[in-house]
Design an enzyme around this catalytic site. Structure first.
Site, PDB file in Angstrom:
ATOM      1  N   SER A 281      40.463  34.649  42.628  1.00 38.45           N
ATOM      2  CA  SER A 281      41.148  33.395  42.293  1.00 38.45           C
ATOM      3  C   SER A 281      42.342  33.595  41.362  1.00 38.45           C
ATOM      4  O   SER A 281      42.417  33.028  40.272  1.00 38.45           O
ATOM      5  CB  SER A 281      40.138  32.421  41.687  1.00 38.45           C
ATOM      6  OG  SER A 281      39.110  32.167  42.601  1.00 38.45           O
TER       7      SER A 281
ATOM      8  N   ARG B 105      30.853  37.071  39.736  1.00 40.42           N
ATOM      9  CA  ARG B 105      29.514  37.007  40.330  1.00 40.42           C
ATOM     10  C   ARG B 105      29.427  37.939  41.527  1.00 40.42           C
ATOM     11  O   ARG B 105      30.391  38.068  42.289  1.00 40.42           O
ATOM     12  CB  ARG B 105      29.200  35.583  40.799  1.00 40.42           C
ATOM     13  CG  ARG B 105      28.949  34.612  39.667  1.00 40.42           C
ATOM     14  CD  ARG B 105      28.539  33.252  40.188  1.00 40.42           C
ATOM     15  NE  ARG B 105      29.512  32.720  41.119  1.00 40.42           N
ATOM     16  CZ  ARG B 105      29.221  31.898  42.124  1.00 40.42           C
ATOM     17  NH1 ARG B 105      27.983  31.532  42.340  1.00 40.42           N
ATOM     18  NH2 ARG B 105      30.162  31.450  42.918  1.00 40.42           N
TER      19      ARG B 105
ATOM     20  N   ASP C 137      39.251  30.618  46.806  1.00 42.02           N
ATOM     21  CA  ASP C 137      38.030  29.825  46.619  1.00 42.02           C
ATOM     22  C   ASP C 137      38.010  28.539  47.448  1.00 42.02           C
ATOM     23  O   ASP C 137      36.948  28.100  47.894  1.00 42.02           O
ATOM     24  CB  ASP C 137      37.785  29.516  45.132  1.00 42.02           C
ATOM     25  CG  ASP C 137      38.966  28.827  44.451  1.00 42.02           C
ATOM     26  OD1 ASP C 137      40.021  28.668  45.084  1.00 42.02           O
ATOM     27  OD2 ASP C 137      38.819  28.462  43.269  1.00 42.02           O
TER      28      ASP C 137
END
Length: 496
Positions: A177, A108, A230
């Site tokens: 991540s 994203r 994250d």
């Protein structure tokens, strides 16, 4: 004629006796099966037990491992990674910031317009992009080029309201991540790829440098200000909205925790102490292990058959990836040892990970009088039809045992963090907030409620009244942009 009648009567009586005997035998067999099934479930429940005394032992063991992990690299099962985030958002940040969230087959790109204390988040926009499968196993150059081209397209298509002051660079927080050895706030080398990626040449390289070079090839003036895990992003997102947030936990497919530590309490930190006196620690708590954890034969089997045997034991007990699989293993044992679903073991029950945690949650939360959701899930997912109410009730009991063990152990982990921070005792006017995110916490109501009530029980009434669990949505996205804002190169310029 009389002989024929008597003979017929004898035959009928003998047949009736035989049928009755078969029924009795069947009932006895069924009764024996059920007794065996109950014995298996009761034994499992006993081994999963988490009385408060045991939870306190787990929390203390967690704290011991935290100390060991802070003392030296490799000194503990907990990595206790230094995040280099020594300044969290305060809520007064202003300006336009970006985030790139790469955590799997999609990524994203996010932009956030911050308006300071008064206006908060003025605007937030995001775009999700799928990574073509061939790029996940291609070259580093191709992968980062594709990502940078999508970032450039996102930036160049923005409207005039997102214009930066003249002469300023755009700043971005990069949530990555995957296992990384972080060397500063904005640099870290890739330890290994996971989640279907396999690009050998990237291993050992600085992922921020790879992204920066790709951004430059696009002709985009954008500075990668922070490399963020994250969970650390969730902590930052929580702190932006509430200054009393001191820790963050993700309970989703996987699990992790991060918290704010006093810099002088980190013996392995050899740099200058940060001005704030604090440092965010990424615990990687999924790898926690202790003799006090209530492990059953099903957990040990799951671990042995996993891709990482002997690792992530805590995660395998409490995270969404594994709860459904533990349930499947117990049901398979019942089918094999107690003919729980009839004489034939349902073939689909032998398929690993066919029963996912959302399925388990749906069955657990079934409130219908005949437990029809349980019945339909067993039929649709495992091909098991015509289950009795008694059988369905037993399945719900197993869901309850597995979910509550996971929730209570999660609470013990959080209690361990609060104890390390000295927030497990009552002090005047001290408010403590823990930010939680992840689908397991958000959607599995029984799990969430059990976690919260167990933590309150461990803290005691007086302390529990000042400790708040808060859902912090999308920390991995907006959190990275907020960390970029909190560490902006223009901070001093803006404050002068």
């Amino acid at each position: 004629m009389r002989k024929v009648v008597i003979g017929s009567a004898v035959i009928c009586a003998a047949t009736a006796c035989a049928v009755a005997a078969l029924i009795v035998k069947h009932r006895m067999k069924k009764s024996g099966r059920w007794a065996r099934a109950e014995a298996i479930v009761n034994d499992f429940e006993e081994k999963c037990a988490t009385p408060i005394g045991k939870l306190r032992q787990v929390a203390d063991a967690m704290m011991v491992e935290m100390h060991a992990g802070l003392a030296s690299e490799g000194g503990s099962k907990l990595k206790m990674l230094i995040s280099y985030v020594d300044s969290l958002p305060k809520g007064d940040e202003k300006g336009l910031f970006y985030a790139l969230d790469l955590g799997g087959t999609n990524f994203r790109v996010i932009r956030v317009q911050l308006g300071g204390k008064e206006e908060g988040v003025i605007n937030q926009e995001a775009e999700e992009v799928s990574i073509p499968p061939h790029l996940m196993v291609g070259s580093s150059y191709e992968l980062f080029d594709f990502i940078a081209s999508e970032v450039a397209r996102f930036v160049t298509s923005e409207s005039e309201e997102y214009q930066l002051p003249a002469g300023r660079q755009r700043e971005l927080g990069f949530t990555f991540s995957f296992p990384v050895r972080q060397t500063s706030l904005a640099s870290g080398t890739l330890i290994k790829w996971t989640k279907g990626f396999s690009i050998e040449e990237t291993v050992g390289e600085d992922v921020v440098s790879e992204l920066t070079k790709a951004i430059e090839r696009q002709g985009l003036d954008l500075h990668v200000a922070a490399l963020v895990n994250d969970t650390v992003g969730t902590l930052a997102g929580g702190r932006y909205y509430d200054n009393d947030v001191v820790a963050a936990v993700i309970l989703g497919t996987g699990t992790n925790a991060a918290y704010v530590e006093r810099a002088h309490a980190i013996p392995k930190w050899h740099g200058l102490l940060p001005k704030s006196g604090e440092m965010v620690i990424n615990m990687e708590w999924g790898n926690f292990r202790s003799s006090h954890l209530p492990l059953t034969e099903y957990d040990l089997l799951l671990d042995t058959e996993s891709l990482n045997p002997g690792e992530q034991i805590f995660e395998k007990l409490i995270s969404g990836m594994y709860l459904g699989e533990i349930l499947r293993k117990v049901l398979l044992s019942l089918a094999e040892e107690a003919s729980f679903f009839g004489d034939i073991v349902p073939p689909k029950l032998m398929v690993p990970f066919i029963l996912r945690t959302p399925h388990m949650s749906s069955m657990h939360l079934d409130t219908s009088s005949d437990l029809r959701v349980v019945g339909s899930k067993l039929k649709d997912i495992l091909g098991i039809s015509n289950t009795s109410f008694k059988t369905r009730k037993m399945v719900v009991k197993l869901c309850d045992i597995i979910a509550k063990r996971g929730a209570r152990l999660s609470a013990a982990g959080i209690f361990g963090i609060l104890k390390k921070q000295g927030r497990d005792v009552a002090t005047e006017k001290q408010r403590t907030v823990v930010a939680l995110d992840g689908g397991l916490f958000e959607h599995y109501t029984t799990f969430r409620n059990c976690l919260e009530s167990t933590l309150a029980e461990m803290l005691g009434k007086e302390v529990a009244s000042s400790v708040i669990i808060k859902h912090a949505n999308d920390g991995s996205g907006i959190g990275a942009a907020l960390i970029a804002a909190a560490h902006s190169q223009y901070l001093e310029l803006d404050s002068s």
